[in-house]
Design a protein around this motif. Structure first.
Motif, PDB file in Angstrom:
ATOM      1  N   VAL A  67      11.869  -0.037  -4.103  1.00 52.10           N
ATOM      2  CA  VAL A  67      10.948  -0.388  -3.014  1.00 52.10           C
ATOM      3  C   VAL A  67      10.096   0.812  -2.619  1.00 52.10           C
ATOM      4  CG1 VAL A  67      10.812  -1.173  -0.613  1.00 52.10           C
ATOM      5  CG2 VAL A  67      12.511  -2.157  -2.158  1.00 52.10           C
ATOM      6  N   VAL A  68      10.736   1.965  -2.516  1.00 48.89           N
ATOM      7  CA  VAL A  68      10.061   3.162  -2.014  1.00 48.89           C
ATOM      8  C   VAL A  68       9.248   3.861  -3.098  1.00 48.89           C
ATOM      9  CG1 VAL A  68      10.446   5.401  -0.916  1.00 48.89           C
ATOM     10  CG2 VAL A  68      11.876   3.451  -0.292  1.00 48.89           C
ATOM     11  N   THR A  69       9.680   3.719  -4.344  1.00 45.00           N
ATOM     12  CA  THR A  69       9.103   4.501  -5.439  1.00 45.00           C
ATOM     13  C   THR A  69       7.985   3.748  -6.150  1.00 45.00           C
ATOM     14  OG1 THR A  69      11.304   5.446  -5.774  1.00 45.00           O
ATOM     15  CG2 THR A  69       9.702   5.796  -7.511  1.00 45.00           C
ATOM     16  N   ARG A  70       6.987   4.486  -6.614  1.00 40.39           N
ATOM     17  CA  ARG A  70       5.910   3.914  -7.417  1.00 40.39           C
ATOM     18  C   ARG A  70       6.435   3.469  -8.775  1.00 40.39           C
ATOM     19  NH1 ARG A  70       1.847   8.569  -6.747  1.00 40.39           N
ATOM     20  NH2 ARG A  70       2.369   8.809  -8.960  1.00 40.39           N
ATOM     21  N   GLY A  71       5.659   2.657  -9.434  1.00 39.90           N
ATOM     22  CA  GLY A  71       6.064   2.163 -10.739  1.00 39.90           C
ATOM     23  C   GLY A  71       6.224   3.247 -11.776  1.00 39.90           C
ATOM     24  N   ASP A  72       5.460   4.359 -11.653  1.00 38.02           N
ATOM     25  CA  ASP A  72       5.573   5.452 -12.627  1.00 38.02           C
ATOM     26  C   ASP A  72       6.701   6.414 -12.292  1.00 38.02           C
ATOM     27  OD1 ASP A  72       4.618   6.769 -10.431  1.00 38.02           O
ATOM     28  OD2 ASP A  72       2.726   7.397 -11.340  1.00 38.02           O
ATOM     29  N   GLU A  73       7.456   6.116 -11.221  1.00 42.82           N
ATOM     30  CA  GLU A  73       8.615   6.892 -10.796  1.00 42.82           C
ATOM     31  C   GLU A  73       8.256   8.287 -10.286  1.00 42.82           C
ATOM     32  OE1 GLU A  73      11.881   6.770 -13.622  1.00 42.82           O
ATOM     33  OE2 GLU A  73      10.890   5.128 -14.668  1.00 42.82           O
ATOM     34  N   CYS A  74       6.994   8.597 -10.186  1.00 43.88           N
ATOM     35  CA  CYS A  74       6.566   9.918  -9.706  1.00 43.88           C
ATOM     36  C   CYS A  74       5.786   9.736  -8.412  1.00 43.88           C
ATOM     37  CB  CYS A  74       5.707  10.617 -10.754  1.00 43.88           C
ATOM     38  SG  CYS A  74       6.624  11.036 -12.243  1.00 43.88           S
ATOM     39  N   GLY A  75       6.474   9.760  -7.309  1.00 46.05           N
ATOM     40  CA  GLY A  75       5.807   9.592  -6.032  1.00 46.05           C
ATOM     41  C   GLY A  75       6.198   8.305  -5.349  1.00 46.05           C
ATOM     42  N   LEU A  76       5.701   8.136  -4.141  1.00 45.85           N
ATOM     43  CA  LEU A  76       6.087   7.012  -3.295  1.00 45.85           C
ATOM     44  C   LEU A  76       5.006   5.941  -3.266  1.00 45.85           C
ATOM     45  CD1 LEU A  76       7.586   8.988  -0.281  1.00 45.85           C
ATOM     46  CD2 LEU A  76       8.741   8.182  -2.346  1.00 45.85           C
ATOM     47  N   ALA A  77       5.441   4.702  -3.069  1.00 40.19           N
ATOM     48  CA  ALA A  77       4.515   3.574  -2.910  1.00 40.19           C
ATOM     49  C   ALA A  77       4.056   3.562  -1.453  1.00 40.19           C
ATOM     50  CB  ALA A  77       5.211   2.265  -3.281  1.00 40.19           C
ATOM     51  N   LEU A  78       2.984   4.283  -1.158  1.00 44.72           N
ATOM     52  CA  LEU A  78       2.591   4.549   0.233  1.00 44.72           C
ATOM     53  C   LEU A  78       2.183   3.282   0.976  1.00 44.72           C
ATOM     54  CD1 LEU A  78       0.611   7.895  -0.225  1.00 44.72           C
ATOM     55  CD2 LEU A  78       2.989   7.562   0.460  1.00 44.72           C
ATOM     56  N   GLY A  79       1.411   2.423   0.331  1.00 44.95           N
ATOM     57  CA  GLY A  79       0.980   1.196   1.008  1.00 44.95           C
ATOM     58  C   GLY A  79       2.144   0.309   1.367  1.00 44.95           C
ATOM     59  N   ARG A  80       3.072   0.168   0.440  1.00 44.96           N
ATOM     60  CA  ARG A  80       4.267  -0.644   0.674  1.00 44.96           C
ATOM     61  C   ARG A  80       5.095  -0.050   1.805  1.00 44.96           C
ATOM     62  NH1 ARG A  80       7.401  -0.385  -4.440  1.00 44.96           N
ATOM     63  NH2 ARG A  80       5.524  -1.355  -5.291  1.00 44.96           N
ATOM     64  N   LEU A  81       5.259   1.261   1.762  1.00 44.88           N
ATOM     65  CA  LEU A  81       6.058   1.946   2.781  1.00 44.88           C
ATOM     66  C   LEU A  81       5.416   1.817   4.160  1.00 44.88           C
ATOM     67  CD1 LEU A  81       8.692   3.517   2.693  1.00 44.88           C
ATOM     68  CD2 LEU A  81       7.371   5.628   2.535  1.00 44.88           C
ATOM     69  N   ALA A  82       4.085   1.871   4.215  1.00 42.19           N
ATOM     70  CA  ALA A  82       3.380   1.769   5.497  1.00 42.19           C
ATOM     71  C   ALA A  82       3.597   0.400   6.141  1.00 42.19           C
ATOM     72  CB  ALA A  82       1.892   2.023   5.296  1.00 42.19           C
ATOM     73  N   SER A  83       3.595  -0.664   5.338  1.00 45.73           N
ATOM     74  CA  SER A  83       3.802  -2.003   5.901  1.00 45.73           C
ATOM     75  C   SER A  83       5.231  -2.173   6.405  1.00 45.73           C
ATOM     76  CB  SER A  83       3.471  -3.076   4.861  1.00 45.73           C
ATOM     77  OG  SER A  83       4.393  -3.030   3.783  1.00 45.73           O
ATOM     78  N   ILE A  84       6.189  -1.553   5.715  1.00 47.11           N
ATOM     79  CA  ILE A  84       7.581  -1.623   6.164  1.00 47.11           C
ATOM     80  C   ILE A  84       7.758  -0.851   7.468  1.00 47.11           C
ATOM     81  CG2 ILE A  84       9.923  -0.853   5.607  1.00 47.11           C
ATOM     82  CD1 ILE A  84       9.260  -1.522   2.655  1.00 47.11           C
ATOM     83  N   VAL A  85       7.145   0.325   7.561  1.00 44.85           N
ATOM     84  CA  VAL A  85       7.218   1.127   8.782  1.00 44.85           C
ATOM     85  C   VAL A  85       6.629   0.346   9.957  1.00 44.85           C
ATOM     86  CG1 VAL A  85       6.231   3.149   9.925  1.00 44.85           C
ATOM     87  CG2 VAL A  85       7.285   3.381   7.670  1.00 44.85           C
ATOM     88  N   GLU A  86       5.518  -0.343   9.724  1.00 50.55           N
ATOM     89  CA  GLU A  86       4.892  -1.117  10.805  1.00 50.55           C
ATOM     90  C   GLU A  86       5.834  -2.188  11.333  1.00 50.55           C
ATOM     91  OE1 GLU A  86       0.842  -3.719  11.702  1.00 50.55           O
ATOM     92  OE2 GLU A  86       1.372  -3.187   9.649  1.00 50.55           O
ATOM     93  N   GLN A  87       6.508  -2.901  10.430  1.00 47.00           N
ATOM     94  CA  GLN A  87       7.437  -3.943  10.872  1.00 47.00           C
ATOM     95  C   GLN A  87       8.620  -3.368  11.646  1.00 47.00           C
ATOM     96  OE1 GLN A  87       8.060  -7.096   7.610  1.00 47.00           O
ATOM     97  NE2 GLN A  87       7.037  -5.435   6.517  1.00 47.00           N
ATOM     98  N   VAL A  88       9.153  -2.258  11.154  1.00 48.52           N
ATOM     99  CA  VAL A  88      10.275  -1.623  11.852  1.00 48.52           C
ATOM    100  C   VAL A  88       9.853  -1.170  13.244  1.00 48.52           C
ATOM    101  CG1 VAL A  88      11.850   0.350  11.835  1.00 48.52           C
ATOM    102  CG2 VAL A  88      11.440  -0.930   9.726  1.00 48.52           C
ATOM    103  N   ALA A  89       8.648  -0.590  13.337  1.00 50.26           N
ATOM    104  CA  ALA A  89       8.151  -0.121  14.636  1.00 50.26           C
ATOM    105  C   ALA A  89       7.941  -1.283  15.601  1.00 50.26           C
ATOM    106  CB  ALA A  89       6.842   0.647  14.440  1.00 50.26           C
ATOM    107  N   VAL A  90       7.422  -2.392  15.092  1.00 47.81           N
ATOM    108  CA  VAL A  90       7.208  -3.572  15.946  1.00 47.81           C
ATOM    109  C   VAL A  90       8.543  -4.064  16.498  1.00 47.81           C
ATOM    110  CG1 VAL A  90       6.558  -6.011  15.902  1.00 47.81           C
ATOM    111  CG2 VAL A  90       5.049  -4.310  14.869  1.00 47.81           C
TER     112      VAL A  90
END
Length: 781
Positions: A67-90
């Motif tokens: 969920v957190v990792t990009r498909g190339d395994e090098c770095g984070l899936a920022l857009g996905r992570l941002a939407s999850i953070v928004e839901q948790v914050a809400v």
């Protein structure tokens, strides 16, 4: 005239609504929160049903590596992570206590270390000169612990920056197995987490991968789960903190009975302890160390400890933006783990049972289907005392609750005369069912000994959702039987007792030819929106109820066709050449006969030449006597010195003794108004000019267009259809009142003797004939 209008348009008071939390009205003690969450299940006991998840106060969200990792395994899936953070914050700002167990430090660190290695090898010039040189360079294999050490700080900084956008504070906690097994450290961890939650801070927890040893397989102690991965960490943490809910997000929709992607794999909606033997696990994700088997083991351990668990997809862009909030709202997302097995079959099992029995129903002879319907009609009169007794209990419950309006109470009520009328209508359907399924509509001789037929067949599995109308159940059931369709029924809880007895009688009638399961009543606590997601099991949804219900279903059923209309904004246009008596009678019947019906008049269009005539005065007098409240359209209001309350919208379906009056200049002006503000349901012209009427009926693009007749005639029974499942304003398939024919589709049957397409090529010996063959009646009387 003005006095009549004033008397006819008394304003109704409107109550102000307080600005309170929509779900939890009591303030919570935190400064940032606005709501409290009453616990509906016992402390230390998991939820028995998804709907109880709405009351979850302390929630752990586990984000898997995929969920957190990009498909190339090098770095984070920022857009996905941002939407999850928004839901948790809400959810946090609603007053819930949120905790995150996250992966991603290794991937984030790997990205940073690779970048540093490239720079240290003096490839800055290669970075600027192009990608080809980069591809040729070899990078050393990076050790996971080093990547974790390099990535932890960056990962936490990213979380902190994201949560800051929602005025939410975070804190990082790194743990190992020792923190749970050493009693002092365990107490310290527990105390720290409780203090952070008390201060309305979101703890972000991860295993300390920089120092943690490799996982030892099968090392769990009796009753204790070891921290091998973030799945086991999340489960252990949820139980330690007495969390109400653990949401484990992965890269699959949930738990399948066999590896996802295989032909027979089915998503499991609810998983019960003891079902492990029926599961075949696939391979784990390429970036994680747990896999689905580890998730299930951890989920069951948490469930045993009193925490509810849902495993769902956190990578699908279609759902990631609302997956967490959907789960907390009790929607059917992912796999829900429950210790309480329902007494009856699940709705998925009911749908499968209905489909199988429905296929048998479709193969019965028309006379046999007619016998089933006639038996149901007999049962309605034979068992009327039981039916009315059940209906009386529903009426008493509804009256004492005070939640149903008077029109809805009238719909809920059954009587002996209603049951007799139902029985008559069912027998009409039985007669009409003789030539429904299997009827040959077209027969073509394609070539010698090659004949093509188009025949009628059932649609498949129908889902009918209805409110406060138990009489709908036998009507729709009879139509489904006549058309050979399987049927899933979801009635309103206000008619639960009546629906139950009517469904029992329906299944009793079906039993005479061994197809009892073809019609199922959904009595579980399934939400309508969840039913609308069964796009692989249900072929058509038919809503029977308020316009709001229809709109909600149309919005929810993205993958299933919906037959119906969301609004019934019906117009009656009074032409300048209208007969006074006809006009008065039609307006009165269209508006006052049954104001809540979808075919009741909502807007009265008057030719401007009628404003200062006796006809206009008589219309106003009649509406005043019938206590109809008038709303003035913009043009009508401009003609009056003192007008009724001006309409807020010309697209209003009042569903009560209210209507809008508007002025038009001509028949063409009326047509344009209807096309702009109507809902394509039913529209009427009243005129003695045949030419004007014909033009109106030709131009108005509605399902029903009438000349000198009440809009209330838009009804399947009045059309001679026996009964209807609804009125459709769609332009594909059925339109208008939908009876038996609207529940059928067609298929093509080709009969040949070894024909091939090659025979019809230029070099072949066969020629196309395409001759139409007369079609005899399939089932002669």
């Amino acid at each position: 005239m003005l006095q009549r209008l004033a008397l006819c348009s008394s304003l109704r008071s409107r109550s102000l609504q307080a600005n309170v939390c929509p779900r939890f009205p009591t303030p919570f003690h935190h400064s940032k929160t606005h709501c409290t969450f009453p616990v509906t299940h016992s402390p230390g006991k998991s939820a028995a049903h998804r709907s109880e998840l709405r009351q979850a106060k302390r929630i752990v969200v586990k984000l898997g590596s995929a969920v957190v990792t990009r498909g190339d395994e090098c770095g984070l899936a920022l857009g996905r992570l941002a939407s999850i953070v928004e839901q948790v914050a809400v959810l946090q700002n609603q007053g819930r206590e949120m905790m995150i167990v996250t992966s991603g430090a290794v991937a984030f660190g790997r990205q940073r270390l690779r970048h540093e290695i490239l720079l240290s090898q003096s490839v800055r010039q290669a970075l600027h000169s192009g990608q080809n040189q980069l591809k040729e360079m070899s990078l050393p294999v990076l050790e996971a612990r080093a990547c974790a050490a390099a990535g932890q700080s960056g990962l936490m900084a990213l979380y902190e920056a994201m949560f800051t956008q929602y005025s939410t504070c975070t804190a990082q906690i790194l743990v190992t197995n020792l923190d749970f097994h050493d009693e002092q450290k365990r107490r310290n961890l527990n105390s720290t987490l409780h203090e952070l939650l008390r201060m309305n801070i979101v703890p972000i927890i991860n295993t300390n991968d920089a120092v943690v040893p490799p996982p030892v397989p099968n090392s769990d102690l009796q009753g204790v789960i070891h921290i091998k991965d973030n799945d086991s960490l999340a489960a252990r943490l949820a139980v330690e903190m007495k969390a109400d809910l653990l949401i484990a997000l992965s890269d699959v929709e949930g738990l399948y009975d066999s590896p996802p992607g295989t032909d027979d794999a089915k998503l499991i909606d609810i998983f019960y302890p003891g079902d492990q033997q029926s599961i075949r696990y696939g391979s784990k994700s390429k970036v994680g160390i747990g896999g689905m088997e580890a998730k299930v083991k951890s989920a069951l351990w948490a469930l045993q400890g009193g925490t509810s668990v849902v495993i769902a997809n956190g990578t699908d862009p279609k759902v990631t933006g609302h997956v967490i909030t959907d789960i907390v709202e009790g929607k059917k997302v992912g796999t829900f783990f429950s210790e309480v097995k329902p007494a009856g079959p699940t709705v998925e099992q009911q749908t499968e049972m209905a489909r199988q029995a429905g296929r048998t129903l479709a193969t019965l002879h028309p006379d046999e289907r007619g016998e089933i319907i006639c038996r149901l009609a007999d049962l309605l009169t034979e068992k009327k005392d039981e039916i009315l007794s059940a209906n009386k209990r529903d009426m008493e419950t509804a009256a004492s609750s005070g939640r149903l309006s008077q029109p809805l109470l009238a719909r809920l009520s059954l009587s002996t005369s209603k049951l007799n009328s139902l029985a008559i209508g069912l027998r009409q359907i039985a007669v009409s069912s003789r030539d429904s399924v299997g009827q040959v509509l077209r027969r073509t001789r394609v070539a010698n000994n090659l004949e093509l037929e188009q025949i009628t067949v059932p649609i498949g599995v129908l889902l009918v959702i209805f409110e406060s109308r138990p009489d709908c159940l036998p009507q729709v059931s009879a139509l489904a039987i006549a058309s050979g369709n399987a049927l899933l029924l979801k009635g309103g809880k206000e008619a639960a007792n009546t629906n139950r007895i009517l469904h029992q009688l329906t299944q009793e009638a079906l039993s005479i030819h061994g197809v009892k399961d073809a019609i199922q009543l959904v009595s579980t606590r399934e939400e309508v929106e969840d039913l609308c997601r069964l796009d692989k099991m249900i072929d058509l949804i038919i809503p029977r109820g308020s316009s709001q219900l229809v709109r909600d279903i149309q919005r929810a059923a993205k993958g299933i066709p919906v037959l119906g209309h969301s609004e019934g904004i019906c117009h009656v246009y009074i032409d300048s050449e209208a007969c006074i008596e006809k006009a008065i009678d039609i307006i009165k019947d269209s508006k006052c006969d049954y104001p809540a019906a979808c075919n009741a008049m909502e807007t009265l269009l008057l030719h401007r030449d009628l404003l200062r005539t006796p006809l206009f005065d008589q219309i106003i007098d009649m509406l005043r006597v019938e206590q109809v409240k008038i709303h003035a359209g913009p043009r009508f209001a401009s003609y009056l010195t003192f007008s009724p309350s001006e309409v807020k919208s010309l697209r209003t379906e009042y569903g009560d003794l209210e209507c809008c009056i508007e002025v038009v200049d001509s028949m063409q002006d009326a047509v344009d108004h209807i096309h702009k503000y109507g809902s394509s349901h039913t529209d009427v012209i009243v005129t003695d000019n045949e030419n004007t009427a014909e033009q109106f009926m030709q131009q108005v693009d509605s399902a029903c267009v009438f000349w000198n007749a009440s809009s209330r005639f838009a009804d399947g029974y009045r059309f001679g259809l026996g009964a209807e499942v609804g009125i459709s304003t769609a332009r594909i398939h059925a339109r208008g009142p939908v009876g038996l024919e609207g529940l059928l589709t067609t298929k093509w049957v080709l009969r040949g003797e070894g024909h091939t397409v090659a025979e019809f090529s230029e070099a072949g010996s066969m020629k196309y004939l395409h001759e139409n063959i007369p079609v005899p009646q399939r089932f002669p009387s």
